[in-house]
Each structure stands twice: as C-alpha cells, then as structure tokens.
Design a protein around this motif. Structure first.
Motif, PDB file in Angstrom:
ATOM      1  N   ALA A  26     -77.765  25.862   4.278  1.00 25.40           N
ATOM      2  CA  ALA A  26     -79.220  25.912   4.124  1.00 25.40           C
ATOM      3  C   ALA A  26     -79.598  26.349   2.721  1.00 25.40           C
ATOM      4  O   ALA A  26     -80.645  25.948   2.201  1.00 25.40           O
ATOM      5  N   THR A  27     -78.765  27.177   2.096  1.00 20.81           N
ATOM      6  CA  THR A  27     -79.014  27.581   0.709  1.00 20.81           C
ATOM      7  C   THR A  27     -79.030  26.367  -0.207  1.00 20.81           C
ATOM      8  O   THR A  27     -79.904  26.232  -1.074  1.00 20.81           O
ATOM      9  N   SER A  28     -78.069  25.469  -0.019  1.00 23.11           N
ATOM     10  CA  SER A  28     -78.037  24.233  -0.806  1.00 23.11           C
ATOM     11  C   SER A  28     -79.277  23.390  -0.536  1.00 23.11           C
ATOM     12  O   SER A  28     -79.852  22.788  -1.454  1.00 23.11           O
ATOM     13  N   ALA A  29     -79.698  23.350   0.725  1.00 23.03           N
ATOM     14  CA  ALA A  29     -80.903  22.591   1.066  1.00 23.03           C
ATOM     15  C   ALA A  29     -82.125  23.162   0.375  1.00 23.03           C
ATOM     16  O   ALA A  29     -82.977  22.421  -0.143  1.00 23.03           O
ATOM     17  N   LEU A  30     -82.246  24.488   0.341  1.00 18.12           N
ATOM     18  CA  LEU A  30     -83.367  25.120  -0.355  1.00 18.12           C
ATOM     19  C   LEU A  30     -83.334  24.794  -1.845  1.00 18.12           C
ATOM     20  O   LEU A  30     -84.374  24.545  -2.463  1.00 18.12           O
ATOM     21  N   HIS A  31     -82.137  24.795  -2.420  1.00 16.20           N
ATOM     22  CA  HIS A  31     -82.004  24.522  -3.853  1.00 16.20           C
ATOM     23  C   HIS A  31     -82.466  23.106  -4.196  1.00 16.20           C
ATOM     24  O   HIS A  31     -83.298  22.912  -5.093  1.00 16.20           O
ATOM     25  N   ILE A  32     -81.955  22.115  -3.469  1.00 16.10           N
ATOM     26  CA  ILE A  32     -82.341  20.746  -3.813  1.00 16.10           C
ATOM     27  C   ILE A  32     -83.794  20.473  -3.434  1.00 16.10           C
ATOM     28  O   ILE A  32     -84.444  19.610  -4.046  1.00 16.10           O
ATOM     29  N   ALA A  33     -84.315  21.215  -2.457  1.00 15.19           N
ATOM     30  CA  ALA A  33     -85.739  21.076  -2.127  1.00 15.19           C
ATOM     31  C   ALA A  33     -86.596  21.523  -3.303  1.00 15.19           C
ATOM     32  O   ALA A  33     -87.562  20.845  -3.680  1.00 15.19           O
TER      33      ALA A  33
ATOM     34  N   CYS B 247     -83.438  30.524  -4.407  1.00 15.54           N
ATOM     35  CA  CYS B 247     -83.562  29.096  -4.715  1.00 15.54           C
ATOM     36  C   CYS B 247     -84.540  28.863  -5.860  1.00 15.54           C
ATOM     37  O   CYS B 247     -84.382  27.911  -6.638  1.00 15.54           O
ATOM     38  N   GLY B 248     -85.549  29.722  -5.983  1.00 21.59           N
ATOM     39  CA  GLY B 248     -86.469  29.606  -7.112  1.00 21.59           C
ATOM     40  C   GLY B 248     -85.807  29.994  -8.420  1.00 21.59           C
ATOM     41  O   GLY B 248     -85.972  29.316  -9.452  1.00 21.59           O
ATOM     42  N   LEU B 249     -85.028  31.069  -8.383  1.00 26.71           N
ATOM     43  CA  LEU B 249     -84.336  31.522  -9.594  1.00 26.71           C
ATOM     44  C   LEU B 249     -83.306  30.498 -10.052  1.00 26.71           C
ATOM     45  O   LEU B 249     -83.099  30.319 -11.257  1.00 26.71           O
ATOM     46  N   TYR B 250     -82.650  29.820  -9.114  1.00 25.13           N
ATOM     47  CA  TYR B 250     -81.674  28.788  -9.487  1.00 25.13           C
ATOM     48  C   TYR B 250     -82.308  27.726 -10.380  1.00 25.13           C
ATOM     49  O   TYR B 250     -81.627  27.119 -11.215  1.00 25.13           O
ATOM     50  N   CYS B 251     -83.602  27.495 -10.177  1.00 24.61           N
ATOM     51  CA  CYS B 251     -84.310  26.443 -10.915  1.00 24.61           C
ATOM     52  C   CYS B 251     -84.958  26.964 -12.194  1.00 24.61           C
ATOM     53  O   CYS B 251     -85.641  26.203 -12.896  1.00 24.61           O
TER      54      CYS B 251
END
Length: 386
Positions: A54-61, A86-90
């Motif tokens: 789900a973490t990956s899903a949040l990231h690509i979302a 997921c926001g910080l990843y972006c």
C-alpha cells in the motif's frame, strides 16, 4: 498469545498459490490482471493497479497527481507513517488535520477551518490523504465538497477498509476521490502476504500509475517518441519503480477475495459481542457512523482514565503480560522524531494526542473464537482493576 490481528489461510488459498508455482508464470502473468479486474468489479471502480505494498500505491498515487516540490500534502496525524511519507517521497511538504473525537478520522470541521485559513494565506494543499482508520469510512460527502471548493485532490487511504461501505456502496468506487488505496498485509481484511492496490476511475491517472509501478517503461508503440526498432523495443518515459505484484500474491488475493464479505461480517459479529461485553467497563467502544459500514480492521477502545486508578501504560502492559497481543494504532505521526524536525509539536493536534493517550487495539480477526474473545475481556477487566 492471542494476537491483535491474524490472517486466515485455507486449503483453497494454498491450492491457488501451488497452481501458480507449477505454471509458466511466477510474475507478469495472468493472475495479476485477473486480481485487479476482480477487485475493481467488486468495489465498482474502473481501474485497479496491483502493487507490492500500500505504501507503493500511495507513492505512485501522489506522483500521478503531479505532487512535487512546493506542494503541500495534508493527512491525519493518527495513521501509519506511510500516509504522510508518500508526500515527502515526492518532495512535497506535509501537514496534518486533527481528528474527529468520535470517529478518529480526519475531522470535517477541522479540515474546513484549516482550508479556509490556507486559502487566505495562499498555501492550500494539492493533495489530501484521508484515512479510513480501523475500517471506519471518513465523511466523504463533506470532504469531497470541501475538496471541490478548494481544488484539492483526494486520495482515500483505505488500507483498513476493503469490504467497508459508505452510504451503501463499497469503499474504492471512486465516487468521492481521485484515487483509493488498499492494503493486503497479513493483518488486513484480506491478504496477498504483502501487497497493495490503487484504484481510480480516471484513465489518465491509471495510465500514469501503470507506467510508474514498472520502471517508467512503456511498450505501446502508439505512446512512443518514435517508431519501435523492432518487436523487442520498449522505452523508459518516466523515472519509475519496481513496485509490481507477483503472480503468487495475486493468486492468494483472488482466493481471499471470495471470502471478503464473510470476513467483514464476522468482524461485525465480534464487534457487537465486544460492545456487549464491555458496556459496563470504564472504556469507550468504537462508534459506527450512521452513513458507514466499517471494514472493522481494528477494534479500538479508549480508556476512561478519569475513572481508573491505573495508567494507560499499566493496562497495556498487563494485557501483554496476560498473553493478549494488544497494540496501539497509532503513534501520532507529527510526534515522530523525523517529523518533529519540521517544527511540529505534540499539542498542535490535541484530539490526536488525547486519542493516543487512551487508545488500545483489542484482538480482531475472523478466526478469533468466542472463548478467546472472552479471555480478552477477562484480561482487560483484570488490567483495569490493578
């Protein structure tokens, strides 16, 4: 020990996985698209994209919504860190909205006030991650109205909520959000061991997430920058990731999905029994919002500490000592050391902190027996009487 959550694996699940092990495909075969299609059809979404968590899903979302540097993502402080990370990843900045004291989800009044203030200060969020905590759907009609008013994209973090319903319809149908995310971790409602899924009704978002989950690579000649060199040809058009789900996981998910409604119904039966057994104790039981049918991933009680002679920690430790594997969902994200460096203070979100000081997750899973549930309640009574 009686755990707080546990997967249910049956012979049909084992057979489904063994069938894949003896097939031609362990990855990138027919089971993943079959699982995606089955989940999308079940919840009423147009597109579903399976990934490894789900973490990956949040990231690509977030990436599909073009979240990036200079943008803000808001979420609830009472969630697992992935909902904020997921926001910080972006490269975006993250802020939080305090919770509703009854549902423990993002408070609509708090969200309205924060959006009004942000609009005046010209710092509105680009994306809002609403978390259906414990499986209890958020007040999505009111949230969508606010999101539309302020042009904010909405991601439903429904990691706890597959099988739950809002206004009679399954969570994940995309009626009130841009993207919904499910988790299939072993303690969740159905499992693929590890795994997640992003669902959307938008063709463009689905195409973006599909490319991002597999290295940013495309194989469709019509989408390439020039004519292919040959039938082997592919192009990397984005900086993507290896977030694919395996065939083994998808096969397990397909098998588990057949029992989704059964699992959620069993959780409701257990919750009703908890409600009855705990009604005279100094605890607050979960509230079921009138517009929702919770997935009931978790059954969280709150201690009425003003009526107790023991502390939150003492009750928790006593339950663990009695082999009841309680947990606490969650430590407010803004209190984590990594987030404190952004300037957050514990008392920035008082309802979240009040919840944290009182909450305990009791065991909740479909195979929890009546005798085990009675053992949990007896242990809780003993812990409250220390």
């Amino acid at each position: 020990m009686i755990p707080y959550g546990k997967q249910d694996i049956r012979q049909s699940d084992i057979d489904a996985v063994v069938d894949v092990l003896t097939s031609d495909f362990l990855t990138q075969g027919p089971k993943v698209p079959g699982f995606e299609s089955a989940v999308a059809q079940k919840v009423g979404a147009k597109h579903a994209l399976a990934v490894n968590s789900a973490t990956s899903a949040l990231h690509i979302a977030c990436l599909a919504l073009d979240l990036g540097e200079g943008d803000w993502l808001w979420t609830t402080p009472v969630t697992f860190v992935a909902s904020a990370n997921c926001g910080l990843y972006c490269g975006a900045k993250v802020d939080f909205v305090d919770i509703d004291p009854k549902t423990y989800n993002i408070g609509v009044d708090s969200l309205r006030e924060k959006l009004e203030k942000a609009a005046k200060e010209n710092c509105l969020p680009k994306a809002l991650v609403v978390v259906h905590l414990c499986g209890q759907p958020c007040e999505m009609l009111a949230i969508k109205a606010l999101a539309d008013k302020y042009d904010v994209k909405v991601i439903e973090d429904a990691s706890h909520a597959i099988g739950g319903k809002y206004q009679g319809e399954y969570i994940g149908n995309g009626r009130y959000s841009d993207i919904t995310v499910f988790s299939f971790h072993p303690v969740k409602i159905i499992t693929t061991a590890e795994g997640g899924m992003a669902l959307t009704n938008c063709d463009e978002l689905a195409n973006k997430m599909n490319v991002l989950r597999s290295h940013g690579i495309i194989r469709d000649p019509e989408r390439m920058t020039h004519e292919p060199d040959g039938p082997w040809y592919y192009q990397q058009v984005h900086l993507g990731f290896n977030y694919r789900m395996t065939e083994l996981q998808a096969a397990l998910g397909l098998s588990q999905l057949e029992r989704l409604d059964e699992y959620v119904a069993k959780r409701h039966t257990l919750a009703k029994r908890y409600d009855e057994l705990l009604k005279d104790l100094p605890v607050t039981c979960p509230e079921q919002h009138a517009d929702t049918y919770s997935g009931l991933h978790l059954y969280v009680i709150r201690l009425k500490l003003n009526e107790l002679a023991v502390s939150h920690k003492a009750v928790f430790e006593s339950l663990r000592a009695q082999d009841i594997g309680v947990n606490l969902h969650y430590i407010p994200v803004h209190t984590q050391p990594y987030y404190k460096k952004f300037g957050f203070k514990a008392d920035d979100f008082p309802e979240a902190m009040s919840y944290y000081r009182e909450a305990i997750s009791l065991p909740m899973y479909p195979n929890l027996t009546v005798s085990e549930q009675s053992e949990v309640v007896s242990a809780l009574k003993a812990a409250l009487s220390l």
